[in-house]
Design a protein around this motif. Structure first.
Motif, PDB file in Angstrom:
ATOM      1  N   ASP A   1      49.778  67.942  51.548  1.00  0.00           N
ATOM      2  CA  ASP A   1      49.804  67.570  52.952  1.00  0.00           C
ATOM      3  C   ASP A   1      51.221  67.162  53.338  1.00  0.00           C
ATOM      4  O   ASP A   1      51.754  66.174  52.840  1.00  0.00           O
ATOM      5  CB  ASP A   1      48.837  66.417  53.216  1.00  0.00           C
TER       6      ASP A   1
ATOM      7  N   LYS B   1      52.436  65.894  55.999  1.00  0.00           N
ATOM      8  CA  LYS B   1      52.565  64.632  56.722  1.00  0.00           C
ATOM      9  C   LYS B   1      52.553  63.436  55.770  1.00  0.00           C
ATOM     10  O   LYS B   1      53.090  62.389  56.083  1.00  0.00           O
ATOM     11  CB  LYS B   1      51.428  64.473  57.726  1.00  0.00           C
ATOM     12  N   LEU B   2      51.907  63.604  54.611  1.00  0.00           N
ATOM     13  CA  LEU B   2      51.769  62.482  53.692  1.00  0.00           C
ATOM     14  C   LEU B   2      52.740  62.515  52.525  1.00  0.00           C
ATOM     15  O   LEU B   2      52.760  61.597  51.714  1.00  0.00           O
ATOM     16  CB  LEU B   2      50.336  62.462  53.131  1.00  0.00           C
ATOM     17  N   LYS B   3      53.579  63.534  52.415  1.00  0.00           N
ATOM     18  CA  LYS B   3      54.424  63.675  51.233  1.00  0.00           C
ATOM     19  C   LYS B   3      55.489  62.593  51.104  1.00  0.00           C
ATOM     20  O   LYS B   3      55.939  62.304  50.010  1.00  0.00           O
ATOM     21  CB  LYS B   3      55.067  65.057  51.192  1.00  0.00           C
ATOM     22  N   ASP B   4      55.884  61.957  52.189  1.00  0.00           N
ATOM     23  CA  ASP B   4      56.924  60.930  52.148  1.00  0.00           C
ATOM     24  C   ASP B   4      56.376  59.515  51.980  1.00  0.00           C
ATOM     25  O   ASP B   4      57.155  58.564  51.913  1.00  0.00           O
ATOM     26  CB  ASP B   4      57.785  60.990  53.410  1.00  0.00           C
ATOM     27  N   ARG B   5      55.083  59.371  51.881  1.00  0.00           N
ATOM     28  CA  ARG B   5      54.498  58.037  51.736  1.00  0.00           C
ATOM     29  C   ARG B   5      54.684  57.534  50.310  1.00  0.00           C
ATOM     30  O   ARG B   5      54.514  58.264  49.337  1.00  0.00           O
ATOM     31  CB  ARG B   5      53.015  58.057  52.069  1.00  0.00           C
ATOM     32  N   ASP B   6      55.033  56.266  50.194  1.00  0.00           N
ATOM     33  CA  ASP B   6      55.239  55.668  48.871  1.00  0.00           C
ATOM     34  C   ASP B   6      53.929  55.345  48.174  1.00  0.00           C
ATOM     35  O   ASP B   6      53.839  55.389  46.948  1.00  0.00           O
ATOM     36  CB  ASP B   6      56.067  54.386  48.999  1.00  0.00           C
ATOM     37  N   ASP B   7      52.892  55.000  48.922  1.00  0.00           N
ATOM     38  CA  ASP B   7      51.626  54.586  48.328  1.00  0.00           C
ATOM     39  C   ASP B   7      50.690  55.755  48.030  1.00  0.00           C
ATOM     40  O   ASP B   7      49.587  55.559  47.551  1.00  0.00           O
ATOM     41  CB  ASP B   7      50.925  53.575  49.223  1.00  0.00           C
ATOM     42  N   LEU B   8      51.130  56.980  48.227  1.00  0.00           N
ATOM     43  CA  LEU B   8      50.275  58.148  48.014  1.00  0.00           C
ATOM     44  C   LEU B   8      49.882  58.309  46.549  1.00  0.00           C
ATOM     45  O   LEU B   8      48.744  58.643  46.243  1.00  0.00           O
ATOM     46  CB  LEU B   8      50.966  59.412  48.509  1.00  0.00           C
ATOM     47  N   ASP B   9      50.808  58.044  45.624  1.00  0.00           N
ATOM     48  CA  ASP B   9      50.496  58.161  44.202  1.00  0.00           C
ATOM     49  C   ASP B   9      49.396  57.183  43.797  1.00  0.00           C
ATOM     50  O   ASP B   9      48.520  57.516  42.997  1.00  0.00           O
ATOM     51  CB  ASP B   9      51.744  57.921  43.354  1.00  0.00           C
ATOM     52  N   GLU B  10      49.431  55.986  44.347  1.00  0.00           N
ATOM     53  CA  GLU B  10      48.407  54.989  44.037  1.00  0.00           C
ATOM     54  C   GLU B  10      47.044  55.428  44.544  1.00  0.00           C
ATOM     55  O   GLU B  10      46.038  55.243  43.873  1.00  0.00           O
ATOM     56  CB  GLU B  10      48.787  53.648  44.668  1.00  0.00           C
TER      57      GLU B  10
END
Length: 67
Positions: free
Chosen positions: A49, A51-60
């Motif tokens: 996605d 739109k979500l690739k730059d979010r830091d909390d996505l891996d969590e």
């Protein structure tokens, strides 16, 4: 001059989506041979996605879903 008929070819698809077909009727209604939930599940697994690739909390979030 006669119009050329379109050939009905089956497109190359991922083996998980074998048999997938989409049709749009004259009213613009989309019908599919697979349920929407199965399509969304496939897309979530295989498509990143943007739109979500730059979010830091996505891996969590991904780690929590796998548990």
């Amino acid at each position: 001059m006669a119009k050329k008929k379109k050939k009905e070819e089956t497109p190359k698809v991922n083996p998980e989506l074998d048999g997938f077909k989409m049709n749009i009727d004259s009213f613009g209604e989309i019908s599919s041979s697979f349920p929407i939930d199965k399509i969304n599940e496939f897309l979530n697994k295989n498509v990143e996605d943007k739109k979500l690739k730059d979010r830091d909390d996505l891996d969590e979030i991904k780690k929590d879903k796998k548990k």
